[in-house]
Structures are given as C-alpha cells and as structure tokens.
Write an enzyme that holds these catalytic residues in place. Structure first.
Site, PDB file in Angstrom:
ATOM      1  N   HIS A   7       0.941   5.126   1.217  1.00  0.00           N
ATOM      2  CA  HIS A   7       0.312   6.151   2.054  1.00  0.00           C
ATOM      3  C   HIS A   7       0.352   7.471   1.279  1.00  0.00           C
ATOM      4  CE1 HIS A   7       0.662   3.923   6.036  1.00  0.00           C
ATOM      5  NE2 HIS A   7       1.559   3.267   5.307  1.00  0.00           N
ATOM      6  N   HIS A  27       0.843  -1.193   0.000  1.00  0.00           N
ATOM      7  CA  HIS A  27       0.000   0.000   0.000  1.00  0.00           C
ATOM      8  C   HIS A  27       0.876   1.239   0.000  1.00  0.00           C
ATOM      9  CE1 HIS A  27       0.681  -1.426   4.093  1.00  0.00           C
ATOM     10  NE2 HIS A  27       0.713  -0.141   4.467  1.00  0.00           N
TER      11      HIS A  27
HETATM   12  P1  5GP Z   1       1.918   0.196   7.346  1.00  0.00           P
HETATM   13  O1  5GP Z   1       2.290   0.398   8.797  1.00  0.00           O
HETATM   14  O2  5GP Z   1       1.789  -1.279   7.017  1.00  0.00           O
HETATM   15  O3  5GP Z   1       2.754   0.947   6.375  1.00  0.00           O
HETATM   16  O4  5GP Z   1       0.468   0.838   7.201  1.00  0.00           O
HETATM   17  C1  5GP Z   1      -0.703   0.192   7.574  1.00  0.00           C
HETATM   18  C2  5GP Z   1      -1.726   1.257   7.828  1.00  0.00           C
HETATM   19  O5  5GP Z   1      -3.007   0.633   7.913  1.00  0.00           O
HETATM   20  C3  5GP Z   1      -1.522   1.989   9.163  1.00  0.00           C
HETATM   21  O6  5GP Z   1      -1.286   3.368   8.911  1.00  0.00           O
HETATM   22  C4  5GP Z   1      -2.826   1.743   9.922  1.00  0.00           C
HETATM   23  O7  5GP Z   1      -3.274   2.876  10.626  1.00  0.00           O
HETATM   24  C5  5GP Z   1      -3.797   1.332   8.827  1.00  0.00           C
HETATM   25  N1  5GP Z   1      -4.823   0.434   9.279  1.00  0.00           N
HETATM   26  C6  5GP Z   1      -4.676  -0.636  10.116  1.00  0.00           C
HETATM   27  N2  5GP Z   1      -5.856  -1.250  10.294  1.00  0.00           N
HETATM   28  C7  5GP Z   1      -6.783  -0.554   9.560  1.00  0.00           C
HETATM   29  C8  5GP Z   1      -8.183  -0.720   9.352  1.00  0.00           C
HETATM   30  O8  5GP Z   1      -8.837  -1.625   9.868  1.00  0.00           O
HETATM   31  N3  5GP Z   1      -8.781   0.195   8.536  1.00  0.00           N
HETATM   32  C9  5GP Z   1      -8.091   1.212   7.940  1.00  0.00           C
HETATM   33  N4  5GP Z   1      -8.780   2.055   7.151  1.00  0.00           N
HETATM   34  N5  5GP Z   1      -6.756   1.382   8.116  1.00  0.00           N
HETATM   35  C10 5GP Z   1      -6.116   0.512   8.919  1.00  0.00           C
END
Ligand code: 5GP
Length: 110
Positions: A98, A96
């Site tokens: 951001h 993903h």
């Molecule tokens: P990463 O840390 O893997 O780069 O980003 C994962 C993102 O997913 C985090 O910023 C976190 O806040 C978001 N996230 C985690 N669980 C959920 C969810 O259930 N719904 C949404 N919309 N975002 C989520």
C-alpha cells in the site's frame, strides 16, 4: 484461479492501471484511506511476505513505489504498508504494497 489483482491486470475486472513494468503493476485502492492510496503488486502471484523467495518480481516493488510516489506528487512524504496474514488484516492473498499519502499519517498505526 487468477487472483483478484491478476484479474484486474488482465482486464477481467475493472481497474485503472496507474503503472506497469516487466515485474509489477499498480492500481488505485477501491477503498482509499488517504488522498493517494495505490496498491503496488508483483506480476507473480506470491501469496504474501510469508512465502517470498530471495529473488523475483517483488524485488522491484520499492523502486516502483518511488516512481509512483513521484508521479503522484508526494513530495512531503508517504507511507508503505504490507499486511501479512489475518492478524495484520490481509484480505487479498496476492502480495501488495500500500502506498499511502497526501495527508498527515499518525504513528503508531492501528
Ligand atoms: P489488504 O487488506 O490485503 O492489505 O489490502 C487489500 C486492499 O485491496 C484493500 O485495501 C482493498 O480496499 C483493496 N481492494 C479490494 N478489492 C478491490 C478491487 O476490486 N479493486 C481495487 N482497486 N482494490 C480492491
């Protein structure tokens, strides 16, 4: 097992789909780090950058980011971030981007 993000896409977990095309979709981050914090996700369940192939749904992510940034009115700029692996803080094993904006962003990131 579908990933968390695929479950949101399929309506199994709540989450507003802000954007969707044949290749990817976008949702608001549940824990926003800025006034605009959107996650742009390929429909294919690629675990992260470390397993990306030359071609696939991820090729559309930057174009989708552009469209969503325009849709969100981010005319003054924004940042795109991909966390790969534990040391970068990746928590969801489904690639993903951001899209973060709506405030001044410092550099370097933490
Ligand atoms: P990463 O840390 O893997 O780069 O980003 C994962 C993102 O997913 C985090 O910023 C976190 O806040 C978001 N996230 C985690 N669980 C959920 C969810 O259930 N719904 C949404 N919309 N975002 C989520």
């Amino acid at each position: 097992m579908p990933t968390l993000f695929t479950k949101i896409l399929n309506g199994e977990i709540p989450g507003e789909i802000l954007y969707q095309d044949e290749h990817c979709f976008a949702i608001r981050d549940i824990n926003p780090q800025a006034p605009v914090h959107v996650l742009i996700i390929p429909k294919t369940e690629i675990e992260g950058v470390a397993t990306v192939e030359p071609h696939g749904d991820h090729e559309r992510l930057l174009y989708a980011a552009r469209l969503i940034a325009e849709q969100q009115g981010l005319t003054d700029g924004y940042r795109l971030v991909i966390n790969q692996g534990v040391q970068a803080g990746q928590t969801v094993p489904h690639l993903h981007v951001h899209l973060i904006g709506g405030r001044d962003l410092s550099w370097p990131p933490g």
